[in-house]
Write an enzyme that holds these catalytic residues in place. Structure first.
Site, mmCIF file in Angstrom:
data_model
loop_
_atom_site.group_PDB
_atom_site.id
_atom_site.type_symbol
_atom_site.label_atom_id
_atom_site.label_comp_id
_atom_site.label_asym_id
_atom_site.label_seq_id
_atom_site.Cartn_x
_atom_site.Cartn_y
_atom_site.Cartn_z
ATOM 1 N N HIS B 10 0.838 -1.195 0.000
ATOM 2 C CA HIS B 10 0.000 0.000 0.000
ATOM 3 C C HIS B 10 0.867 1.237 0.000
ATOM 4 O O HIS B 10 1.941 1.228 0.567
ATOM 5 C CB HIS B 10 -0.855 0.043 1.274
ATOM 6 N N THR B 11 0.347 2.295 -0.583
ATOM 7 C CA THR B 11 1.057 3.566 -0.495
ATOM 8 C C THR B 11 0.961 4.079 0.929
ATOM 9 O O THR B 11 -0.126 4.183 1.480
ATOM 10 C CB THR B 11 0.406 4.623 -1.412
ATOM 11 N N VAL B 12 2.084 4.335 1.526
ATOM 12 C CA VAL B 12 2.068 4.839 2.886
ATOM 13 C C VAL B 12 2.625 6.250 2.946
ATOM 14 O O VAL B 12 2.174 7.078 3.705
ATOM 15 C CB VAL B 12 2.882 3.904 3.815
ATOM 16 N N ASP B 114 -5.282 2.572 0.260
ATOM 17 C CA ASP B 114 -4.141 2.606 -0.668
ATOM 18 C C ASP B 114 -4.274 3.857 -1.529
ATOM 19 O O ASP B 114 -4.578 3.760 -2.726
ATOM 20 C CB ASP B 114 -4.175 1.337 -1.516
#
Lengths: 235, 236, 191
Positions: B10-12, B114
């Site tokens: 996931h984009t964090v 995400d």
């Protein structure tokens, strides 16, 4: 500014040396909505200030959705969730009208909103709603909701950031709650209720940073819905 | 990047980022401005990237935040425009429609935890009347329309200047000057910006984005030269 | 809250341990002298300790100076006393209310570390501070006389405490004017 959320310790890091930021899907964009219902009217008021932390990205955000000529939905809280919720409600309303060939009543809308909110019980809409309208007999009512759909039908509701400041004032002036015997309880007219609403929001704007800019007051009567805009402090 | 125990990524946090984008709605159109830098933390990675995109004849888009997520959005929009073209119904897609479409895309991604790590500024005109439309969508799906918009540091530095300069009858030519001035101030004060910028104007005649050009900057200001801590003076 | 040549201080009388009510008649406002009141919200043990401490300090002040302390001086005394405990504070938030020698109202609220906030109109502290603020902001007017002041103060106190489960069980209002102190007890919702 971007919000990385609270850092979460990466699993397996025994003494917490490595920190991984986590995405926070929620944000509080401020705002307050309030509504007073009378025998044959309802007024719904919402401020138009959109806040993000201590910044004000825009001073003119609309928080109220017109469901039909008799019912409106006001929402405070996170703007992204507000927008999504309003779209869901509008769509469901149109589907209802197609399926049943009749307009949604106030009671139907209030129940529907509760179930829509509860569908997202485990990833809630960060929204604080009020549904205001005229019931089948033409009497005004309001329902106040929490984020997951618990609701109560009353005559006055506030929701959002300025609730704590405004609710006691409404209790006192509309419900006559502090009177010993309830004698002389006023039956507020539309104009009196509007003035009270303006006073309450003006006070809230003084003490609450997320309340201010413009106040949109929607007046629902049997003749339809009228909008009045009232300027609040912009500081 | 890994956001947890599961194997899905996931984009964090964003890595290759663009800084502020600013926009101003004018009587006869809109003006958007952004510099041409994408940074990798404190490294000025690519100094000639276009952060403004012409979506259609009547709509432009600027991004701030993660560059790769914007590239994803760019290809999504290009597909959208192709299917619009194929419809061949002579009804151009309104900027508001593109705005709402992007809002849904961003919200959907956010719901999956995400997000597309961007703040997008959409500027366009209503094809029939030439009336301007300016809106913002961010990584959470927050969307609104306003007369002046700024992202990132722009909210602190440029937005007050845009609010001061705005008049309901401001023209695109005047707006362009205002945007350029704001970009100049942003260059002075934002540590992750450069002086090469692009300005996109959208009017009834069409959308055009200038070639990147260098801003004229002056470092002769008394307060810049004198430094801070003078009695009663400060560089703030 | 301030009025024309008079000032009022009011509080509820509930003592609770989170949601359990222990007592319904605890005094929270203390007369320091004929024209000065100290109100203390928060941890009750600290309230009692501070009251005794200030009673002692004022006696010493009276002995040394031969006069009663002025409200402004007292407020500063309270502030510095609280700040002495900067890294282990008293968990109380005081309000100092009084009339100075020209019969002008003096109102001041502090946080637990002693940060002074002097206001000309009204000060609110406690668990229902926001509710009190909203109510006071709406109903306060300048230059109220004693009767009007009492009416506004008692109504705002009741309004706000009715919406707070941790406050209530009766209220007390003290009005200080150049004639003297009037104390009234209000019967509120007993829940």
């Amino acid at each position: 500014m971007m919000d990385f959320g609270t850092p979460v310790l990466e699993p397996g890091s025994a003494n917490g040396t490595k920190q991984v930021p986590q995405f926070n899907p929620y944000q509080d964009n401020g705002g307050t909505v309030a509504s007073i219902a009378g025998d044959d009217y309802v007024i719904v008021a919402a401020d138009t200030r959109f806040t993000l932390g201590y910044s004000i990205p825009t001073r003119k955000i609309s928080r109220v959705l017109k469901i039909n000529d008799k019912v409106m939905l006001g929402t405070a809280g996170m703007q992204a969730d507000t927008c999504a919720l309003h779209k869901v409600i509008s769509t469901r309303m149109r589907m209802y009208e197609h399926d049943n060939n009749k307009r949604m009543t106030f009671n139907a809308v209030s129940q529907m909103l509760s179930t829509v909110l509860y569908y997202k019980r485990f990833f809630p809409y960060y929204t604080f709603n009020i549904v205001a309208g005229l019931d089948d007999k033409g009497e005004g009512w309001v329902c106040g909701y929490d984020a997951i759909g618990s609701f109560e039908q009353r005559k006055i509701v506030c929701n959002g950031a300025g609730t704590k400041l405004m609710q006691p004032v409404f209790d006192n002036q509309v419900d006559w709650a502090q009177s010993w015997d309830g004698a002389g309880k006023p039956n507020l007219s539309l104009e009196q209720a509007t003035d009270l609403m303006k006073d309450a929001f003006t006070s809230a704007a003084e003490r609450e940073i997320t309340v201010g800019d413009t106040l949109q007051i929607y007046k629902i009567t049997k003749d339809g819905i009228q909008l009045e805009e009232f300027e609040l402090k912009k500081d | 990047m890994f956001g947890g125990q599961d194997s899905k990524q996931h984009t964090v946090q964003p890595y290759v980022t663009g800084t502020s984008v600013i926009g101003l709605k004018c009587a006869d159109g809109v003006v958007l401005g952004a510099d041409t830098l994408v940074s990798y933390g404190s490294l000025a990675k690519n100094r000639k990237t276009s952060r403004l995109m012409t979506v259609s004849n009547h709509c432009s888009l600027g991004f701030s935040g993660e560059y790769s997520d914007f590239q994803e959005i760019k290809s999504t929009l290009e597909e959208l425009m192709i299917s619009e073209y194929c419809m061949a119904d002579n009804i151009p897609m309104q900027p508001r429609a593109i705005h709402q479409y992007l809002a849904r895309v961003m919200y959907e991604a956010r719901n999956k935890q995400d997000p597309l790590y961007n703040q997008l500024v959409i500027g366009g005109v209503l094809p029939a009347t030439g009336e301007g439309y300016l809106g913002l969508v961010d990584l959470l799906g927050t969307n609104y329309e306003s007369e002046m918009i700024a992202t990132g540091y722009g909210t602190y530095i440029a937005l007050p200047l845009l609010r001061k300069a705005y008049r309901p009858d401001i023209t695109v030519a005047e707006g362009r000057k205002v945007i350029e001035d704001c970009l100049r101030v942003l260059y002075y004060r934002d540590a992750r910006s450069i002086d090469t910028v692009q300005i996109s104007t959208v009017t009834k005649e069409g959308a055009e984005t200038t070639e990147p050009f260098k801003l004229e900057t002056s470092w002769d200001f008394k307060k810049f030269k004198a430094g801070s801590r003078l009695i009663d003076e400060s560089t703030w | 809250m301030s009025g024309d040549g008079c000032v009022a201080i009011a509080s509820d009388t509930r003592l609770g341990q989170q949601y359990q009510t222990i007592a319904m008649d605890v005094p929270r406002m203390f007369k320091m002298h004929d024209r000065l009141f100290l109100g203390l919200t928060g941890l009750y043990t600290d309230t009692q300790t501070l009251y005794n401490l200030f009673k002692f300090k004022l006696s010493m002040y009276k002995m040394r100076e031969g006069r009663e302390i002025s409200p402004e001086t007292f407020a500063n005394l309270v502030s510095s006393t609280l700040y002495e405990k900067r890294f282990g504070p008293y968990f109380t938030e005081p309000i100092v209310v009084g009339l100075d020698k020209d019969n002008k109202p003096y109102l001041c609220g502090m946080d637990l570390l002693g940060a002074l906030a002097c206001e000309p109109d009204f000060v609110t502290l406690g668990t229902s501070t926001e509710m009190l603020l909203g109510a006071c902001e709406t109903f306060y007017r300048e230059n109220m006389n004693e009767d009007q002041l009492f009416e506004v103060v008692s109504q705002t106190l009741m309004m706000a405490t009715d919406r707070d489960c941790l406050s209530g069980w009766g209220g007390v209002v003290h009005i200080i004017s150049k004639e003297g102190i009037t104390t009234k007890t209000i019967k509120t919702r007993q829940d």
